[in-house]
Structure formats: structure tokens, C-alpha cells
Design an enzyme around this catalytic site. Sequence first.
Site, short mmCIF file in Angstrom:
data_model
loop_
_atom_site.label_atom_id
_atom_site.label_comp_id
_atom_site.label_asym_id
_atom_site.label_seq_id
_atom_site.Cartn_x
_atom_site.Cartn_y
_atom_site.Cartn_z
N ASP A 279 1.04 -1.32 -0.09
CA ASP A 279 -0.24 0.27 -0.16
C ASP A 279 1.30 1.73 0.17
O ASP A 279 1.60 1.70 0.92
CB ASP A 279 -1.12 0.09 1.30
N LYS B 173 -7.30 3.25 -3.61
CA LYS B 173 -7.18 3.27 -2.06
C LYS B 173 -7.52 4.93 -1.49
O LYS B 173 -6.75 5.87 -1.97
CB LYS B 173 -6.02 2.49 -1.94
N LYS C 289 -10.63 0.65 -2.76
CA LYS C 289 -10.18 -0.09 -1.39
C LYS C 289 -10.69 1.32 -1.06
O LYS C 289 -9.63 2.44 -0.47
CB LYS C 289 -8.60 -0.84 -0.51
#
Length: 321
Positions: free
Chosen positions: A158, A221, A257
Site C-alpha cells: 500500500d 485506495k 479500497k
Amino acid sequence: MTMPTTAPAAAHALGEVTASDSTLRRFLHGLPGVDAVGLEARAASLGTRSIKTTAKAYAIDLAISMVDLTTLEGADTAGKVRALGAKAVRPDPTDRTSPSTAAVCVYPDMVATAKEAVAGSSVKVASVATAFPAGRAALAVKLADVRDAVAAGADEIDMVIDRGAFLAGNYMKVHDEIVAVKEASGAARLKVIFETGELSTYDNIRRASWLGMLAGADFIKTSTGKVAVNATPANTLLMLEAVRDFRAQTGIQVGVKPAGGIRTSKDAVKFLVIVNETAGEDWLDNHWFRFGASSLLNDLLMQRQKLATGRYSGPDYVTVD
């Protein structure tokens, strides 16, 4: 914006927009402007949808299976990460029918510990990297951060984008950093974090979504969970529209996400309705949709137990993360 007739042709055409800073800027600023009022109204209306009890039970199990169970604190210890890994593998020790979570998400120095804790299960280990959460570091430092996490066994990375560069309009710098991180990630799937609360406008969120996908993100995300405004139904809806449209043009599917601020089962179900009504059933799978959360799992487990028994258990039914 002309719609290409085939996925390969579309992919080739979109590849050309990253050929230079000017072509990339022209493309991103040529995306349709976002109707903020319409977007928020649509997100709010989807959040009012009611579902039947049987569908709710399915949705709760689906949401559990989509959780990236997260601990990203300076006080994290090996013991805490091992306990988190055990909870991810078996969220409810009293009920073997409860699904495992999708992943545990930790800092790079805790990846090896998390990997041992989930060994033999389907749970992935995700690691934040690239000088999370601010991203204020030289590219060489960011790439070293990524390589350390991958070497320790991370299945997913991430990363955070350089929001300063993005807001200054230096889109090619952001694009090239994502490409470099993608390469350093190797076989690990890459989630690109925009920190939507710092991007100021919905138009910027749409541009960031397309920029991330053009650079090769496997997931886009919303947030780090470390700022005041994190995931919201509206910004998640906008990103789902982006991945839907990107697949329509290229044939490439990208995950989404939302992270930060999603704490209750009711919230999670609302997001799943938004996924289904916007991107469609293909995204209703933890390979394509995740919740970045810590406390959410506890509420999902309590609601799951309530549906099964008709009552809530005491406060010690779930572990305190």
C-alpha cells in the site's frame, strides 16, 4: 473523450496519454467534471437501501472476508501483530463458519512477524510503504521501503502518492513514482493511496484515480486513515465509477479500497450496495474490493452473532484490538 472500440486498442490509446507531461495533463483535465451535488445525492440514496435478513447475513460475511485488518501505530509490538494475525485467520474462535479476513496490514518491519502469524491460511500480508503516511521522502528511500517489505514476504504493498506533486500539477512525477513502486513490488499487488481528504475536490479524486490506474495500480485506495477526512460513500462511489469506466475502455479490472472511518456493519453494508450498484457484481469479491479497518471487524462479528442467536453477546465477545 472518444471511446475506443476494442480493449487492446483502448489500452494502446491510453498508453499514449502518458507519453509526456503535456499529453497526461491534457487527458486528466479533459475528464468530465464531477457534479458534486449529484454525486453526494446518489451516494446518500444508495445508503438508504434496505436488505432482507438473509441478504444481510451474506453481506456481513462478505464484508468480513474483505477486511484488511490493520494496525499502523508507533507502539505496535510483535505480540500485537501476532494476535492480529490470529484474529484475521479466525475472527471468531467460537464459530469456525466465520470467514477469514482478506489480509492483515502492517508496517514493513512487522511483515515477517505477520507472515508467520497467518502461515497456512488464505490471509494475505499487506504492508504500507513509501514513507507512509506522509510520503515525504526521496524516491530511493521509498523504493527501499518497498523492497524491504517484499523481501520480508509482503503479498501486497500500500503506497502513498506525493500529494504535493499532484496538487502542484506535476502529474508525470506522480505517475513515474507509481510505475517505479510497481516495479519494485514485483509479484506483490499494489494499492495506491490518494489521501482523498487532502485532494480538496472531487475532480482531483477522479484525476488521481485515472492517474493511478494508468500507472499500473492493482487497487486504488482512498486514504491512510491518518487524516480528518478518510473514506466516504461519495468519494468511494466516484472511485468505483472510475474503475468501471477504466475497465470498459481497457479491459483491465482494478480494485478499490476505502479506508478509515468505516466502523459499523451498517456502514459496511452501505458500501457494498454502492459497489454492486456502481461497478457491479464483479467487484463483490475480496480480490477487487477491500475495507481498510481495525474496529470494523468487531462490529461485524457482533452483528453476525446477533443474526445467528437473536441477541448480542457481552462486551468480552470480541477481542479489543
